[in-house]
Design an enzyme around this catalytic site. Structure first.
Site, PDB file in Angstrom:
ATOM      1  N   TYR A  87      -6.895  10.269   4.433  1.00 20.12           N
ATOM      2  CA  TYR A  87      -5.535  10.605   4.020  1.00 20.12           C
ATOM      3  C   TYR A  87      -5.569  11.353   2.686  1.00 20.12           C
ATOM      4  O   TYR A  87      -6.639  11.693   2.182  1.00 20.12           O
ATOM      5  CB  TYR A  87      -4.674   9.343   3.969  1.00 20.12           C
ATOM      6  CG  TYR A  87      -4.582   8.657   5.315  1.00 20.12           C
ATOM      7  CD1 TYR A  87      -4.384   9.403   6.486  1.00 20.12           C
ATOM      8  CD2 TYR A  87      -4.726   7.282   5.439  1.00 20.12           C
ATOM      9  CE1 TYR A  87      -4.326   8.789   7.729  1.00 20.12           C
ATOM     10  CE2 TYR A  87      -4.667   6.663   6.687  1.00 20.12           C
ATOM     11  CZ  TYR A  87      -4.467   7.424   7.822  1.00 20.12           C
ATOM     12  OH  TYR A  87      -4.408   6.814   9.054  1.00 20.12           O
ATOM     13  N   GLY A 122      -8.251  -8.314   9.922  1.00 24.69           N
ATOM     14  CA  GLY A 122      -7.117  -7.560  10.424  1.00 24.69           C
ATOM     15  C   GLY A 122      -6.750  -7.867  11.857  1.00 24.69           C
ATOM     16  O   GLY A 122      -5.868  -8.683  12.135  1.00 24.69           O
ATOM     17  N   ARG A 123      -7.431  -7.213  12.778  1.00 25.17           N
ATOM     18  CA  ARG A 123      -7.063  -7.349  14.187  1.00 25.17           C
ATOM     19  C   ARG A 123      -7.117  -8.796  14.673  1.00 25.17           C
ATOM     20  O   ARG A 123      -6.313  -9.202  15.517  1.00 25.17           O
ATOM     21  CB  ARG A 123      -7.977  -6.475  15.056  1.00 25.17           C
ATOM     22  CG  ARG A 123      -7.764  -4.984  14.833  1.00 25.17           C
ATOM     23  CD  ARG A 123      -8.666  -4.160  15.743  1.00 25.17           C
ATOM     24  NE  ARG A 123      -8.504  -2.741  15.470  1.00 25.17           N
ATOM     25  CZ  ARG A 123      -7.578  -1.968  16.014  1.00 25.17           C
ATOM     26  NH1 ARG A 123      -6.706  -2.503  16.858  1.00 25.17           N
ATOM     27  NH2 ARG A 123      -7.496  -0.684  15.720  1.00 25.17           N
ATOM     28  N   GLN A 159       0.840  -1.199   0.000  1.00 24.23           N
ATOM     29  CA  GLN A 159       0.000   0.000   0.000  1.00 24.23           C
ATOM     30  C   GLN A 159       0.880   1.256   0.000  1.00 24.23           C
ATOM     31  O   GLN A 159       1.753   1.415   0.848  1.00 24.23           O
ATOM     32  CB  GLN A 159      -0.911   0.016   1.223  1.00 24.23           C
ATOM     33  CG  GLN A 159      -1.933   1.137   1.186  1.00 24.23           C
ATOM     34  CD  GLN A 159      -2.773   1.180   2.432  1.00 24.23           C
ATOM     35  OE1 GLN A 159      -2.296   1.611   3.485  1.00 24.23           O
ATOM     36  NE2 GLN A 159      -4.012   0.723   2.336  1.00 24.23           N
ATOM     37  N   ARG A 190      -7.599   1.260  -2.176  1.00 23.71           N
ATOM     38  CA  ARG A 190      -8.410   1.267  -0.948  1.00 23.71           C
ATOM     39  C   ARG A 190      -9.164   2.591  -0.906  1.00 23.71           C
ATOM     40  O   ARG A 190      -8.564   3.661  -0.830  1.00 23.71           O
ATOM     41  CB  ARG A 190      -7.552   1.104   0.297  1.00 23.71           C
ATOM     42  CG  ARG A 190      -8.418   0.752   1.519  1.00 23.71           C
ATOM     43  CD  ARG A 190      -7.628   0.377   2.740  1.00 23.71           C
ATOM     44  NE  ARG A 190      -8.416  -0.532   3.574  1.00 23.71           N
ATOM     45  CZ  ARG A 190      -8.071  -0.875   4.804  1.00 23.71           C
ATOM     46  NH1 ARG A 190      -6.961  -0.404   5.360  1.00 23.71           N
ATOM     47  NH2 ARG A 190      -8.824  -1.710   5.487  1.00 23.71           N
TER      48      ARG A 190
END
Length: 322
Positions: free
Chosen positions: A149, A294-295, A101, A197
């Site tokens: 972002y 993910g987590r 990424q 993304r």
């Protein structure tokens, strides 16, 4: 019926199952210089060894000024290629495709006042970062256009109120994306994937759908739908447009299921997926093409191994891939 162990091919790259490790930024495993560490290599090897379908390497910054925090991976100089190649080599060792990424943290609401020259310079840094990513041996790139972002800020009609080539109407808000993809299209052959993304709410789901369709036209191979720059008056945690009350999961992954209906390229959904059964719900019902976990990958060692076992047990089969 398609299930979490069903392979899917993108270009010439076979992804052996439908589970993706999303780009989790492992700040605790990285030093302030931005170089790959042995601890970070150990993390990616653990995930690849468990035969996850695809790994998206964490947000890797195009310039020091665009970092989220001091200890974030860098790709703003050729000196980073050697370390990054050690990560991509892990993917090749275990036959797990790896995207990286590419990221810039941006300027938040101040994006409206950033100079055109500065954005030109950052665009050039993205182009160079793409070239370095390919030299480092990755199977593709994921552009980070979510989570408020830089590219998310430019995409958002709420934040991007500029009146130049980088903002104004929809086409100009997408100028950075369009120019970046056009300038690097020579890199994306049949063995190199272009992912994006994106924010599903930019600031609304209707905006996210429009952006997704535009990105597909630009040549993006796979979309990864997450959250964007929201309308502050929009009650995300309660409702998103026509968010169905009986939908059993989070509103962010719901946006991925809606966007999938409007594009013809694969879609990754993400948010609060913890078990095989939860991931399988989206794949078996053709709501998503991939599910990012993910987590749970951090807090549940060998998540993918257990998920494979749980799925096969649920359907009454043995794992013959060992």
């Amino acid at each position: 019926m398609t299930n979490i162990l069903t392979p899917l091919k993108i270009k010439n790259i076979e992804i052996k199952n439908r589970i993706v490790l999303p780009p989790l930024v492992r700040f605790s495993l990285i030093d302030k210089d931005g170089f790959v560490t042995e601890e970070l290599l150990d993390w990616y090897e653990k995930i690849a060894k468990d035969r996850v379908g695809m790994i998206i390497v964490e947000a890797t910054c195009v310039c020091e000024e665009g970092k989220l925090r001091e200890n974030q991976l860098g790709i703003w100089d050729d000196k980073f290629i050697e370390g990054l190649k050690k990560i991509s080599d892990i993917g090749k060792k275990y036959e797990v495709p790896m995207l990286i990424q590419i990221h810039h943290a941006g300027f938040k609401e101040e994006i409206a006042n950033v100079s055109e020259k500065l954005l030109d310079d950052i665009l050039e840094k993205f182009v160079l970062a793409f070239e370095r990513a390919k030299k480092a041996g990755f199977d593709g790139i994921e552009i980070h256009g979510a989570h408020t972002y830089l590219l998310c800020q430019l995409n958002s009609r709420m934040w991007n109120t500029r009146d130049d080539k980088y903002g104004g109407d929809f086409e100009r808000r997408m100028y950075f994306n369009k120019t970046l993809i056009e300038r690097t299209k020579n890199l994306f052959d049949d063995n190199f994937i272009l992912g994006y993304r994106m924010g599903g709410n930019e600031p609304t789901l209707e905006d996210g759908i429009e952006i997704a369709k535009y990105l597909e036209k630009l040549g993006v191979d796979i979309l990864h739908v997450s959250s964007g720059a929201p309308d502050p008056e929009f009650k995300q945690e309660v409702k998103i447009n026509n968010f169905p009350e009986d939908f059993p999961y989070d509103w962010v992954i719901y946006m991925g299921t809606v966007i999938k209906k409007h594009v013809n390229i694969p879609v990754i959904g993400v948010r609060k997926i913890k078990t095989e059964e939860e991931a399988s719900y989206f794949i078996e019902n053709n709501l998503l093409d991939f599910v990012a976990v993910g987590r749970a990958m951090i807090f549940q060692p060998h998540w993918m191994v257990k998920a494979r076992e749980d799925y096969l047990k649920r359907i009454g089969k043995k794992d013959e891939s060992k």
